[in-house]
Design a protein around this motif. Structure first.
Motif, PDB file in Angstrom:
ATOM      1  N   LYS A  26      -8.477   5.999   0.370  1.00 34.91           N
ATOM      2  CA  LYS A  26      -7.435   5.106   0.906  1.00 34.91           C
ATOM      3  C   LYS A  26      -6.105   5.838   0.993  1.00 34.91           C
ATOM      4  N   ASP A  30      -4.118   6.374   4.674  1.00 34.20           N
ATOM      5  CA  ASP A  30      -3.022   5.439   4.939  1.00 34.20           C
ATOM      6  C   ASP A  30      -1.775   6.188   5.411  1.00 34.20           C
ATOM      7  N   ASN A  32       1.176   5.338   5.331  1.00 34.77           N
ATOM      8  CA  ASN A  32       2.360   5.143   4.488  1.00 34.77           C
ATOM      9  C   ASN A  32       2.373   6.063   3.271  1.00 34.77           C
ATOM     10  N   TYR A 106       3.039   4.179  -5.963  1.00 43.29           N
ATOM     11  CA  TYR A 106       1.833   3.416  -6.280  1.00 43.29           C
ATOM     12  C   TYR A 106       1.032   4.151  -7.355  1.00 43.29           C
ATOM     13  N   CYS A 135       4.494   0.121  -7.639  1.00 39.66           N
ATOM     14  CA  CYS A 135       3.419  -0.878  -7.794  1.00 39.66           C
ATOM     15  C   CYS A 135       2.315  -0.296  -8.663  1.00 39.66           C
ATOM     16  N   ASP A 324      -5.325  -0.114  -1.739  1.00 36.70           N
ATOM     17  CA  ASP A 324      -4.837  -0.853  -0.572  1.00 36.70           C
ATOM     18  C   ASP A 324      -3.914  -1.996  -0.989  1.00 36.70           C
ATOM     19  N   TYR A 325      -4.309  -2.712  -2.057  1.00 36.71           N
ATOM     20  CA  TYR A 325      -3.524  -3.854  -2.524  1.00 36.71           C
ATOM     21  C   TYR A 325      -2.168  -3.396  -3.053  1.00 36.71           C
ATOM     22  N   THR A 328       0.252  -2.585  -0.246  1.00 28.90           N
ATOM     23  CA  THR A 328       0.834  -3.776   0.391  1.00 28.90           C
ATOM     24  C   THR A 328       1.977  -4.364  -0.430  1.00 28.90           C
ATOM     25  N   GLY A 329       2.219  -3.799  -1.626  1.00 34.58           N
ATOM     26  CA  GLY A 329       3.331  -4.261  -2.440  1.00 34.58           C
ATOM     27  C   GLY A 329       2.958  -5.074  -3.656  1.00 34.58           C
ATOM     28  N   GLU A 330       1.656  -5.243  -3.904  1.00 30.91           N
ATOM     29  CA  GLU A 330       1.213  -6.014  -5.068  1.00 30.91           C
ATOM     30  C   GLU A 330       1.241  -5.144  -6.320  1.00 30.91           C
TER      31      GLU A 330
END
Length: 410
Positions: A26, A30, A32, A106, A135, A324-325, A328-330
């Motif tokens: 991932k 990605d 980002n 992350y 995150c 992935d989660y 997304t900012g989680e």
């Protein structure tokens, strides 16, 4: 652009690198994410800045696939408990400074119950100190299968497949002699007997072994155990017993505590060993037949040559989902498996707040253990069966499997 950091912690398994593979996949794909880093030896490696870039090491599908079939923790592991930040903020400040140095946005921590304690503490520290640009997510791993909120844990299915295979092979060996004999096999499991229960799958192709199964969810009586063994010896000459390392008596004491004083690990857990050896001596003295004990030990968690394809597939998906989660900012959650149905087996991936998981233990439902406390029920078999399905292709060289090795950080 931000970077992603991943680390592994706790006891290794045959599937933990598949989860690592999913996280890396991932991160590499990605747009980002600039760089994917790995911390060697878990949270200890972050504190010591043992950080290695993974982009070039694992940029091709062949390397990722080889990583998936490699047992143990490719990034190394640790068993370190972070101090409560209210008492000492030094470790947390150091971790955040390392994150800042490597532009980490992350962080994915792969591990079991104690690792989720680390995820909870770090996520809470960031939230209370208004650190909103990092995150932190947990990705589950434990062969003990004792994490709350997830149907089962990555690594458990492969360990269960190994245990079922081993019991069926032990039975072939033990049944060649006509003399009465008892074989007691000790299976990992301190406070939850899921792995010991999985030995029941040794029967699914028509075999009888194990004849008796003792998990740690029910009090263990030595006298009742001797009665059970005598009853089985009256029926057959070779009796095979599966026993959890963490079986306790009615007073809640480990039956091995009478052997010697046990030390504890960094999380305060008693270090166990010897349940099968203890029972071997009991049978030898009280029954007098031929008896031996077997401790499966490390093989339960590193036998990648008999890994479950279903387990590796799910572990890889969970790693991807956790990364992935987070992107997304989680933050402050763990990826979990939710079973939709058993026949046919279907599942989905969800996410649960880490507070519902850290420092909690999921044990076997008591109605999945028979009334006598010496076997498991059909419900257990149906739960376990989908988790051991499928075999993986294994790359061999010079007659033995090839494993992926990540070089040590400089």
């Amino acid at each position: 652009m931000k970077n992603l950091l991943v680390a592994q912690s706790g006891g290794p398994s045959a599937a933990i690198n598949a989860t690592l593979c999913g996280v890396i996949e991932k991160g590499l794909s990605d747009k980002n994410i600039d760089k994917v880093y790995g911390a060697q030896n878990g949270i200890m490696g972050i504190l010591a800045e043992r950080i290695i870039e993974l982009n070039s090491l694992l940029s091709d599908p062949q390397s990722l696939q080889l990583l998936c079939q490699t047992p143990s923790s490719a990034l190394g592991s640790c068993r370190m408990k972070l101090s409560p930040w209210e008492e000492s903020a030094f470790e947390f400040e150091k971790i955040i400074s390392v994150f800042r140095k490597y532009h980490i946005g992350y962080f994915i921590y792969i591990g079991g119950n104690d690792s989720m304690d680390t995820v909870q503490k770090l996520a809470t520290y960031c939230r209370l100190h208004n650190i909103n640009d990092i995150c932190i997510m947990g990705a589950p791993k434990t062969i003990d299968n004792d994490l709350m909120e997830t149907d089962h844990c990555p690594g458990f299915g492969s360990a269960a497949k190994y245990i079922a295979t081993t019991f069926s092979e032990i039975a072939c060996d033990c049944n060649v002699y006509a003399l009465p004999a008892v074989t007691i096999v000790e299976v990992m499991g301190r406070d939850a007997g899921w792995l010991t229960a999985s030995s029941v799958l040794g029967r699914i192709n028509g075999g009888a072994a194990p004849d008796l199964i003792y998990v740690c969810e029910k009090p263990f009586s030595v006298d009742r155990f001797l009665e059970d063994v005598r009853d089985k010896l009256a029926e057959k000459h070779a009796v095979i017993v599966a026993v959890s390392e963490g079986i306790k008596n009615e007073n809640g004491e480990y039956i091995t505590e009478c052997l010697q004083n046990r030390t504890t690990d960094a999380f305060g857990h008693k270090i166990l060993a010897g349940a099968a050896r203890f029972l071997e001596e009991v049978v030898r003295q009280e029954i007098g037949c031929k008896v031996r004990s077997v401790e499966l030990n490390l093989m339960q968690r590193c036998a990648s040559h008999v890994a479950s394809a279903a387990d590796i597939y799910e572990s890889r998906l969970l790693g991807m989902a956790a990364a992935d989660y987070a992107i997304t900012g989680e933050t402050g959650k763990m990826a979990v498996i939710k079973r939709i149905s058993t026949k046919p087996y279907r599942f989905e991936i969800g996410f649960v707040e880490i507070e519902k998981i850290a420092n909690k233990v999921k044990t076997i439902p008591l109605d999945w253990i028979n009334q006598e406390g010496n076997d498991v029920t059909q419900e257990m078999i149906e739960y376990l069966f989908p988790l051991i399905q499928g075999e993986l292709p294994c790359t061999y060289e010079n007659g033995v499997p090839v494993h992926f090795r990540i070089p040590t950080a400089k």
